[in-house]
Design an enzyme around this catalytic site. Structure first.
Site, PDB file in Angstrom:
ATOM      1  N   LYS A  78      50.361  12.175 -13.442  1.00  0.00           N
ATOM      2  CA  LYS A  78      48.917  11.765 -13.327  1.00  0.00           C
ATOM      3  C   LYS A  78      48.297  12.663 -12.651  1.00  0.00           C
ATOM      4  CE  LYS A  78      45.778   7.609 -12.043  1.00  0.00           C
ATOM      5  NZ  LYS A  78      45.455   6.442 -11.552  1.00  0.00           N
ATOM      6  N   SER A 159      42.878   2.945 -14.332  1.00  0.00           N
ATOM      7  CA  SER A 159      42.578   4.225 -14.272  1.00  0.00           C
ATOM      8  C   SER A 159      43.932   5.215 -14.823  1.00  0.00           C
ATOM      9  CB  SER A 159      42.202   4.973 -12.830  1.00  0.00           C
ATOM     10  OG  SER A 159      43.286   4.859 -11.987  1.00  0.00           O
ATOM     11  N   SER A 183      44.984  -0.028 -11.420  1.00  0.00           N
ATOM     12  CA  SER A 183      45.186   1.079 -12.254  1.00  0.00           C
ATOM     13  C   SER A 183      46.493   1.424 -13.085  1.00  0.00           C
ATOM     14  CB  SER A 183      44.877   2.143 -11.424  1.00  0.00           C
ATOM     15  OG  SER A 183      43.176   2.142 -11.535  1.00  0.00           O
TER      16      SER A 183
END
Lengths: 495, 95
Positions: A78, A159, A183
């Site tokens: 990420k 997210s 998330s």
């Protein structure tokens, strides 16, 4: 079997047997990224040269008989994790040119164990969002589609939407993610994969771009519960560089996946039957209870009376911490600088931040600044911290009677790109079932458990006691066994 | 609680965030909707409740008071938007 369909455990075994090389495994995934990323946009920055260099090093170690726990396993990272020498944007324009001179502890741990980096995955800007639509690098498409509706492009959740979409589409075997209000778990549910937010303090926050420091926690995403356990085993561990890192040994999470359900007490909170929850999510929840009962667990109704106040509490605490954390982006030391001739230092700050942050981030900075400002601190921020204490106490009381808690992960399946964008509060409601675990610091795992009538994946969430990820993995693995979830998305490598 | 344009302008200034004048009314509406939704916390009786700042162990860890890193000016400055020698450069702040 295609190399992109393997589990992490299978890939490790195949590499050790020399059925294929780490370079072949990495190349299969790089080919998948080249084919599908232009459409999915799951990676902000693929790093093929780095991946192949990592893979060649892995092949050397395997040849020498010195393979490490994740030797040769290709992962997505990420883009909230700082990676040394590799641009790390946090999904924001303000960090569009930021190349960290250091490595986050979590990624350093993964590379110490032999993992191969395929690239940096997309996310909502500064991890603020539930759709991945707030990324400055564009939205991510969910690889799943509604039955008979290829025209409607769906969000992967957020997210960690890029990580979730990449894992689901077979662009990587697993990925790192972070979870401040849901998330990891909500995008895992939307994309038909598993993901765990561990206990606060289990993974070091050092080198992860901060959003809300008392809530942020890193965790893995992968296609099975066991693969999550394997990845978390490498990511977790005490780190003196994070003052909230837990000084505890890391258990054998993978072994915990085989623990039996017999004798376990599973709580079902009555307050999670929220108005407007779809009948099929209610049915899936009931199915999950039945699966666990059949394997010997006892299901008990419990009460978490302050549940309905969790989201409003979160939307004070998280923006307050964010407004403070994001004060560092001032155009002086790193990142974007926007300046006009004759600007004062303050004008430079304001121009840089006004142009560098997107709409949702600006909104949250303003909310956070407001609730911390003179005259409003007690009414908002202090009040929220007190309600947070009550939410944590609800869980403490519940865990006197049960060993784990079962809930749906999200109130709906994936929605369309562009939907829910008009009203911020509607978007925030996505996290209604996940945000409580962040406020209380507890581990939460989402497991794919079934398909909606439209053919989209739905997840169940298991929440455990602090630092008892082992029970969470055991219950998650039991649901996974019973669910037999083998459905795959339309958009996937080799699909 | 309702935020007017002047309040939004003041918060934006506190946050060092440039907001174009024509965006203030809409932003005020959005913030009001969020704050209105947050107001439901007033229903909760929090009398006698200690605020919870975080979920980590309460005692802060101490470390040895020693220098354990540093002397890396090039790494520290490697992302500077503007530098002069071994310094970050900013608009003039002292006349």
């Amino acid at each position: 079997m295609s190399l992109t369909e393997l589990s992490i455990a299978e890939a490790r075994a195949g590499l050790d047997r020399k059925s294929f090389s780490a370079v072949e495994l990495a190349q299969a995934h790089l080919d998948a990224i080249a084919a599908l990323n232009p459409r999915l946009n799951a990676f902000i920055l693929p790093t093929p040269e780095r991946a192949l260099a990592d893979a060649r090093a892995a092949d050397d170690r395997i040849a020498r008989g010195a393979a490490r726990p994740l030797e040769g396993i290709p992962l997505g990272i990420k883009d909230l994790f700082c990676t040394r020498g590799v641009r790390s944007t946090a999904g924001s324009r303000i960090l569009g040119n930021f190349v960290p001179p250091y490595e986050s502890t979590v990624t350093a741990n993964l590379f110490r164990d032999g993992a191969v980096m395929l690239g940096k995955t997309n996310l909502d800007e500064f991890a603020m969002g539930s759709s991945n639509m707030t990324s400055a690098y564009g939205g991510v498409e969910n690889p799943w589609q509604r039955k008979g509706d290829a025209a409607t492009r769906l969000v992967p959740g957020g997210s960690s939407g890029g990580s979730a979409a990449a894992v689901a589409a077979r662009l990587c075997l697993g990925a790192t993610a972070t979870d401040t209000g849901g998330s990891i778990r909500q995008p895992a549910a939307f994309c038909g994969i598993a993901g765990i937010k561990p206990t606060y303090g289990r993974c070091s926050r050092w080198g992860i771009v901060a959003f809300a420091s008392s809530l942020d926690q890193a965790g893995p995403m992968a296609r099975s519960v066991r693969d999550n356990a394997i990845l978390l085993g490498s990511m977790a561990g005490f780190d003196p560089k994070d003052s909230t890192s837990a000084e505890r040994p890391v258990p054998d999470f993978a072994a915990a996946c085989d623990q039996p359900m017999k004798g376990l007490r599973i709580g079902v909170p009555k307050e999670y039957r929220v108005p407007g929850m779809s009948a099929e999510i209610e049915a899936l929840w009931q199915q999950g209870m039945a699966w666990l009962r059949e394997q010997g667990a006892e299901i008990r109704e419990i009460s978490l009376p302050h549940t309905k106040y969790a989201l409003p509490t979160y939307y004070i605490v998280a923006p307050a911490e964010a407004s403070s954390n994001l004060a560092r982006y001032d155009g002086v030391r790193y990142g974007l600088r926007v300046i006009e001739p004759g600007d004062s230092l303050d004008e430079m700050y304001e121009r840089t931040r006004g142009e560098g942050f997107g709409a949702e981030v600006r909104r949250r900075i303003l909310i956070g600044t407001y609730v911390l400002s003179a005259g409003y601190y007690d009414a908002y921020y202090l009040k929220a911290q007190k309600v947070r204490a009550l939410i944590a106490r609800d869980f403490e009381r519940a865990f006197a009677d049960v060993d784990a808690i079962l809930t749906p992960t999200a109130p709906s399946a994936a929605f369309g790109m562009g939907e829910k964008m008009d009203d911020p509060v509607t978007m925030y409601l996505n996290d209604v079932f996940t945000v409580t675990a962040n406020l209380a610091g507890l581990p939460g795992l989402s497991v794919p458990a079934g398909l909606s009538a439209e053919g989209l994946p739905l997840g169940l969430q298991v929440v455990g006691r602090a630092f008892d990820e082992e029970t969470v993995f055991a219950v998650g693995a039991a649901i996974e066994r019973a669910a037999g979830f083998t459905a795959r998305p339309v958009l996937r490598a080799g699909g | 609680m309702s935020l007017d344009a002047a309040t939004v302008r003041r918060i934006a200034s506190l946050a060092r965030l440039r907001v174009p004048e024509d965006q203030l009314p809409r932003l005020g509406q959005e913030l009001n909707a969020i704050l209105g939704w947050i107001e439901q916390l007033n229903e909760v009786n929090t009398g006698g409740v200690e605020p919870l700042t975080g979920s980590a162990a309460l005692a802060m860890r101490m470390r040895e008071d020693v220098v354990n890193d540093g002397a890396q000016p090039e790494a520290v400055l490697s992302n500077a938007p503007e530098r002069i020698d071994a310094f970050y450069a900013v608009p003039k702040v002292v006349e």
